[in-house]
Scaffold this motif. Structure first.
Motif, short mmCIF file in Angstrom:
data_model
loop_
_atom_site.label_atom_id
_atom_site.label_comp_id
_atom_site.label_asym_id
_atom_site.label_seq_id
_atom_site.Cartn_x
_atom_site.Cartn_y
_atom_site.Cartn_z
N LEU A 181 9.43 100.35 52.84
CA LEU A 181 10.32 101.41 53.32
C LEU A 181 9.56 102.40 54.21
O LEU A 181 10.03 102.77 55.29
CB LEU A 181 10.95 102.17 52.14
N VAL A 182 8.39 102.82 53.76
CA VAL A 182 7.58 103.76 54.55
C VAL A 182 7.22 103.14 55.90
O VAL A 182 7.34 103.80 56.94
CB VAL A 182 6.32 104.20 53.77
N THR A 183 6.83 101.89 55.89
CA THR A 183 6.47 101.21 57.13
C THR A 183 7.69 101.12 58.06
O THR A 183 7.57 101.38 59.26
CB THR A 183 5.92 99.80 56.84
N GLU A 184 8.84 100.77 57.49
CA GLU A 184 10.05 100.70 58.30
C GLU A 184 10.35 102.05 58.93
O GLU A 184 10.71 102.14 60.11
CB GLU A 184 11.24 100.23 57.47
N PHE A 185 10.20 103.12 58.16
CA PHE A 185 10.45 104.46 58.69
C PHE A 185 9.52 104.74 59.87
O PHE A 185 9.94 105.31 60.88
CB PHE A 185 10.25 105.52 57.60
N GLN A 186 8.27 104.36 59.73
CA GLN A 186 7.27 104.66 60.75
C GLN A 186 7.44 103.84 62.02
O GLN A 186 7.14 104.33 63.12
CB GLN A 186 5.87 104.44 60.19
N VAL A 187 7.93 102.62 61.91
CA VAL A 187 7.99 101.75 63.10
C VAL A 187 9.35 101.70 63.78
O VAL A 187 9.41 101.34 64.96
CB VAL A 187 7.52 100.30 62.77
N THR A 188 10.39 102.08 63.11
CA THR A 188 11.71 101.96 63.73
C THR A 188 11.96 103.07 64.74
O THR A 188 11.48 104.19 64.57
CB THR A 188 12.85 101.95 62.67
N ASP A 189 12.70 102.74 65.77
CA ASP A 189 13.12 103.72 66.76
C ASP A 189 14.58 104.13 66.55
O ASP A 189 15.08 105.03 67.22
CB ASP A 189 12.97 103.15 68.18
N SER A 190 15.24 103.49 65.61
CA SER A 190 16.64 103.74 65.36
C SER A 190 16.81 105.00 64.49
O SER A 190 16.26 105.09 63.39
CB SER A 190 17.26 102.54 64.63
N ARG A 191 17.56 105.94 65.01
CA ARG A 191 17.83 107.17 64.25
C ARG A 191 18.54 106.86 62.93
O ARG A 191 18.19 107.40 61.88
CB ARG A 191 18.69 108.11 65.09
N GLU A 192 19.52 105.98 62.99
CA GLU A 192 20.28 105.63 61.79
C GLU A 192 19.39 104.96 60.75
O GLU A 192 19.50 105.22 59.55
CB GLU A 192 21.46 104.71 62.13
N ALA A 193 18.49 104.08 61.20
CA ALA A 193 17.58 103.41 60.27
C ALA A 193 16.63 104.41 59.62
O ALA A 193 16.39 104.35 58.41
CB ALA A 193 16.79 102.32 60.99
N LYS A 194 16.12 105.35 60.40
CA LYS A 194 15.24 106.39 59.85
C LYS A 194 15.97 107.19 58.78
O LYS A 194 15.43 107.49 57.71
CB LYS A 194 14.73 107.32 60.95
N GLU A 195 17.22 107.57 59.09
CA GLU A 195 18.01 108.35 58.13
C GLU A 195 18.24 107.56 56.84
O GLU A 195 18.09 108.09 55.74
CB GLU A 195 19.35 108.75 58.75
N GLN A 196 18.59 106.28 56.98
CA GLN A 196 18.84 105.45 55.81
C GLN A 196 17.58 105.27 54.97
O GLN A 196 17.62 105.37 53.74
CB GLN A 196 19.39 104.08 56.23
N VAL A 197 16.46 105.02 55.61
CA VAL A 197 15.21 104.83 54.89
C VAL A 197 14.80 106.12 54.17
O VAL A 197 14.40 106.10 53.01
CB VAL A 197 14.08 104.35 55.84
N LEU A 198 14.94 107.26 54.86
CA LEU A 198 14.57 108.53 54.23
C LEU A 198 15.50 108.83 53.05
O LEU A 198 15.04 109.34 52.02
CB LEU A 198 14.58 109.67 55.24
N ALA A 199 16.77 108.49 53.18
CA ALA A 199 17.71 108.66 52.06
C ALA A 199 17.28 107.80 50.88
O ALA A 199 17.30 108.26 49.72
CB ALA A 199 19.13 108.29 52.50
N ASN A 200 16.86 106.57 51.15
CA ASN A 200 16.40 105.68 50.08
C ASN A 200 15.14 106.24 49.41
O ASN A 200 15.03 106.24 48.18
CB ASN A 200 16.12 104.27 50.61
N LEU A 201 14.20 106.73 50.21
CA LEU A 201 12.98 107.30 49.64
C LEU A 201 13.30 108.54 48.79
O LEU A 201 12.71 108.73 47.72
CB LEU A 201 11.98 107.65 50.75
#
Length: 182
Positions: A12-32
């Protein structure tokens, strides 16, 4: 192959760091932030420096990221080690800045987090005069959740002289009066 808890959180942390998608960042941070609710994840989240990630996100322009980061910190700060880390990282200032958010969930989490972070050593910072003034305003809010939380903060975390000083100061300020335009 099934991932272990640490590996999943790392993904999850890696996905947050590498994604450029705003929605993906929001979803990953919500999960964390949701994983931060479970004490069995605290050590892993510390190891993966998620506390720093949450603290860093408090200054983002994206209100959703700020909301989830503030919620994650709120979930983590009941733990003594996490509380000390947040205090040592000067996180209180960023949390106090979240009190001015237009997002209700961010503000509620910020007030709650300040309550959880209050210790004899941190009390001067978590109950500084501007915070007490803010809580006085929140205690008058039509929003029941916010007014109740602010009232508890004032009653349980602030001294009567602090509240009185903030009340007196508030009577002499121009809160709510718009500044002139250039």
């Amino acid at each position: 192959m099934e991932l272990g808890r640490l590996e999943y959180l790392q993904a999850l942390v890696t996905e947050f760091q590498v994604t450029d998608s705003r929605e993906a960042k929001e979803q990953v941070l919500a999960n964390l932030a949701n994983f931060a609710y479970d004490p069995s994840n605290y050590e892993y989240l510390r190891q993966l420096q998620v506390l720093d990630l949450f603290l860093d996100m408090l200054t983002e322009d994206n209100e959703t990221l700020v909301e989830f980061a503030m919620g994650g910190l709120c979930n983590l700060c009941l733990d003594k080690t996490n509380k000390e880390y947040i205090l040592e990282a000067n996180g209180v200032e960023s949390i106090i800045n979240c009190l001015s958010s237009s997002n209700e969930e961010t503000v509620v989490s910020a007030v709650t987090t300040l309550m959880f972070l209050t210790t004899p050593r941190s009390r001067a910072q978590t109950t500084a005069l501007p915070v007490v003034e803010c809580m006085l305003r929140f205690s008058l809010s039509a929003n029941t959740r916010l007014s109740n939380l602010a009232s508890i903060f004032l009653q349980d975390y602030c001294s009567p002289p602090q509240v009185e000083e903030a009340r007196n100061l508030s009577r002499h300020t121009a809160v709510g009066i718009p500044l002139p335009k250039d």
